[in-house]
Design a protein around this motif. Structure first.
Motif, mmCIF file in Angstrom:
data_model
loop_
_atom_site.group_PDB
_atom_site.id
_atom_site.type_symbol
_atom_site.label_atom_id
_atom_site.label_comp_id
_atom_site.label_asym_id
_atom_site.label_seq_id
_atom_site.Cartn_x
_atom_site.Cartn_y
_atom_site.Cartn_z
ATOM 1 N N TYR A 1 12.848 11.263 29.976
ATOM 2 C CA TYR A 1 13.042 12.164 28.832
ATOM 3 C C TYR A 1 13.020 13.637 29.247
ATOM 4 O O TYR A 1 12.962 14.542 28.396
ATOM 5 N N ARG A 2 13.113 13.909 30.545
ATOM 6 C CA ARG A 2 13.001 15.283 31.015
ATOM 7 C C ARG A 2 14.066 16.189 30.435
ATOM 8 O O ARG A 2 13.845 17.401 30.253
ATOM 9 N N GLY A 3 15.219 15.598 30.094
ATOM 10 C CA GLY A 3 16.291 16.401 29.513
ATOM 11 C C GLY A 3 16.003 16.925 28.127
ATOM 12 O O GLY A 3 16.708 17.823 27.631
ATOM 13 N N THR A 4 14.967 16.416 27.481
ATOM 14 C CA THR A 4 14.610 16.907 26.139
ATOM 15 C C THR A 4 13.868 18.234 26.196
ATOM 16 O O THR A 4 13.781 18.938 25.180
ATOM 17 N N GLY A 5 13.287 18.544 27.365
ATOM 18 C CA GLY A 5 12.482 19.750 27.471
ATOM 19 C C GLY A 5 11.086 19.608 26.905
ATOM 20 O O GLY A 5 10.305 20.572 26.919
ATOM 21 N N LEU A 6 10.750 18.442 26.427
ATOM 22 C CA LEU A 6 9.434 18.210 25.838
ATOM 23 C C LEU A 6 8.400 17.905 26.913
ATOM 24 O O LEU A 6 8.708 17.278 27.930
ATOM 25 N N SER A 7 7.173 18.336 26.675
ATOM 26 C CA SER A 7 6.072 17.945 27.543
ATOM 27 C C SER A 7 5.638 16.536 27.172
ATOM 28 O O SER A 7 6.007 16.003 26.113
ATOM 29 N N GLU A 8 4.822 15.932 28.025
ATOM 30 C CA GLU A 8 4.324 14.587 27.708
ATOM 31 C C GLU A 8 3.490 14.599 26.435
ATOM 32 O O GLU A 8 3.619 13.705 25.591
ATOM 33 N N LYS A 9 2.655 15.599 26.299
ATOM 34 C CA LYS A 9 1.827 15.700 25.092
ATOM 35 C C LYS A 9 2.692 15.806 23.851
ATOM 36 O O LYS A 9 2.426 15.163 22.824
ATOM 37 N N GLU A 10 3.758 16.580 23.931
ATOM 38 C CA GLU A 10 4.632 16.778 22.772
ATOM 39 C C GLU A 10 5.379 15.499 22.410
ATOM 40 O O GLU A 10 5.449 15.128 21.230
ATOM 41 N N ILE A 11 5.931 14.799 23.411
ATOM 42 C CA ILE A 11 6.717 13.610 23.075
ATOM 43 C C ILE A 11 5.813 12.479 22.593
ATOM 44 O O ILE A 11 6.177 11.726 21.670
ATOM 45 N N MET A 12 4.623 12.361 23.161
ATOM 46 C CA MET A 12 3.698 11.329 22.689
ATOM 47 C C MET A 12 3.277 11.607 21.250
ATOM 48 O O MET A 12 3.148 10.673 20.439
ATOM 49 N N HIS A 13 3.077 12.865 20.911
ATOM 50 C CA HIS A 13 2.728 13.221 19.530
ATOM 51 C C HIS A 13 3.850 12.844 18.572
ATOM 52 O O HIS A 13 3.597 12.260 17.500
ATOM 53 N N LEU A 14 5.090 13.139 18.955
ATOM 54 C CA LEU A 14 6.229 12.792 18.106
ATOM 55 C C LEU A 14 6.371 11.280 17.941
ATOM 56 O O LEU A 14 6.631 10.782 16.835
ATOM 57 N N LEU A 15 6.212 10.546 19.034
ATOM 58 C CA LEU A 15 6.339 9.092 18.971
ATOM 59 C C LEU A 15 5.297 8.489 18.035
ATOM 60 O O LEU A 15 5.606 7.623 17.203
ATOM 61 N N LEU A 16 4.067 8.957 18.140
ATOM 62 C CA LEU A 16 2.971 8.357 17.373
ATOM 63 C C LEU A 16 2.928 8.820 15.919
ATOM 64 O O LEU A 16 2.562 8.045 15.037
ATOM 65 N N THR A 17 3.317 10.055 15.665
ATOM 66 C CA THR A 17 3.187 10.597 14.302
ATOM 67 C C THR A 17 4.478 10.529 13.497
ATOM 68 O O THR A 17 4.464 10.206 12.311
ATOM 69 N N LYS A 18 5.592 10.822 14.144
ATOM 70 C CA LYS A 18 6.875 10.803 13.440
ATOM 71 C C LYS A 18 7.548 9.434 13.521
ATOM 72 O O LYS A 18 8.042 8.904 12.517
#
Length: 388
Positions: A329-346
């Motif tokens: 997912y490096r192409g998204t520009g998201l950090s691991e903390k950010e993408i994990m938050h999106l996956l779990l909450t959104k």
């Protein structure tokens, strides 16, 4: 035809995958989270295994048990038929799991302060267990190659020469699902032998291989197998991780004596009767179920690739083996903390963060696709929702 489409409710069954989400992901409420993380399958086990266990349960006495000659024979037959390994019965040691067995051999054949080498990124216990045992853990970075990995043999050889006592191989490799080639394995075996390094080869995923790939055991290419200890198990293959059973192949008689003596000192009583029954049924009659499973897993992976191919910043390709996919997912520009938050909450979906497999996994996620297609479709829709 076997059933790979029914969604079984696993909640409140003491399932680590389904019932430990709050603890694992530090959530106040995990009610709506779909788990696609830990490596067990959401498929019913092969009917032959269930029927064998049920038949044994009809006898109302569950006393002390021992592995019969038939148990050893089906193990040897399976390894010969599936992996072209001609194994003597004396080389087979039964243990409660690959990780307990790996812990045992590290403790037996290395000392505190010894250096143990492995590749990275890699399945976490292959580094955490040696570390907890007081060993020095060194890692050799795998080279990225189109969302898979290659071995930097120049770096690997240099690492082996740094007073390394043992090397832990993951074959096929977890998390990337890489099947190592005969050439790779021959080089690994030769370099370890030349540097007098023990090899502990975790081959638990060796039956989950997608054609045209073929699993090659390190034992089959080594000139001298005495310094190689290999681990197999029916647990990942047949979704019976909760019925603990593993096979350790120890060719060297002196090492077997050390391990057997240490097991006696610990009061190790061997596998329980249901583990023995499940293992025998799996290896004796489970092949047809496995072949259908592989078709389902392959189809599931094709679906994931198709659905994620147009998601901005996401790259994923089909692994050679396992039911796990390594998402870049490096192409998204998201950090691991950010993408994990999106996956779990959104998205309300739980995947494994890549750094769980070492810092080399930063920018990646591991997803388990061993589930009925309808559940997979739900999970992938949730993943896409997280990023849109």
């Amino acid at each position: 035809m076997f059933d790979f489409t029914t969604n079984f409710n696993r909640e409140n069954t003491q399932s680590a995958k389904w019932d430990m989400l709050k603890q694992v992901y530090s959530l106040d409420d995990a009610t709506d989270i779909l788990p696609m993380w830990v490596a067990d399958m959401d498929f019913a086990i092969a009917p032959v295994i269930l029927e064998s266990i049920q038949k044994r349960m009809e006898h109302p006495i569950f006393g002390y048990s021992f592995p019969s000659e038939e148990v050893y024979q089906v193990i040897m037959n399976w390894l010969n038929d599936r992996h072209q390994l001609a194994i003597e019965k004396e080389s087979v040691l039964l243990r409660h799991g690959v990780i307990p067995a790996l812990t045992e051999v590290i403790d037996a054949f290395t000392d505190e302060g010894d250096t143990i080498l492995t590749f990275t990124p890699i399945y976490p216990p292959l580094t955490s267990i040696p570390h907890k045992l007081g060993r020095v853990v060194e890692t050799c970075l795998l080279i990225e190659n189109e969302n898979s990995f290659e071995i930097d043999f120049e770096e690997f050889e240099k690492s082996l020469q740094q007073n390394v006592k043992a090397f832990i191989l993951c074959n096929p490799h977890n998390p990337a699902g890489k099947v190592w080639s005969k050439e790779d394995l021959t080089k690994i075996a030769a370099l370890c032998q030349a540097n007098n390094v023990l090899v502990f080869s975790d081959e638990i995923h060796s039956d989950l291989i997608f054609k045209p790939n073929t699993h090659i055991s390190l034992l089959s290419v080594a000139e001298d197998p005495a310094n190689i200890i290999t681990f197999f198990a029916p647990t990942k293959t047949f979704n019976i991780a909760g019925i603990q059973a593993a096979v350790m192949i120890v060719s060297d008689s002196e090492k077997r004596k050390v391990l057997n003596d240490r097991a006696m000192k610990r009061g190790e009583m061997g596998l329980n009767i249901f583990s023995l029954v499940a293992l025998q049924a799996a290896y004796e009659k489970g092949a047809p179920w496995l072949e259908e499973l592989l078709v389902t897993l392959s189809s599931n992976m094709d679906y994931v690739i198709e659905q994620l191919s147009n998601v901005a910043g996401i790259k994923v390709s089909k692994p050679d083996a396992t039911y796990l996919m390594w998402i870049d997912y490096r192409g998204t520009g998201l950090s691991e903390k950010e993408i994990m938050h999106l996956l779990l909450t959104k998205g309300k979906v739980a995947l494994d963060p890549g750094t769980k497999y070492g810092e080399a996994g930063n920018g990646f996620l591991r997803i388990n696709v061993a589930c009925p297609p309808s559940l997979l479709e739900d999970g992938i829709a949730r993943f896409i929702k997280s990023l849109t």
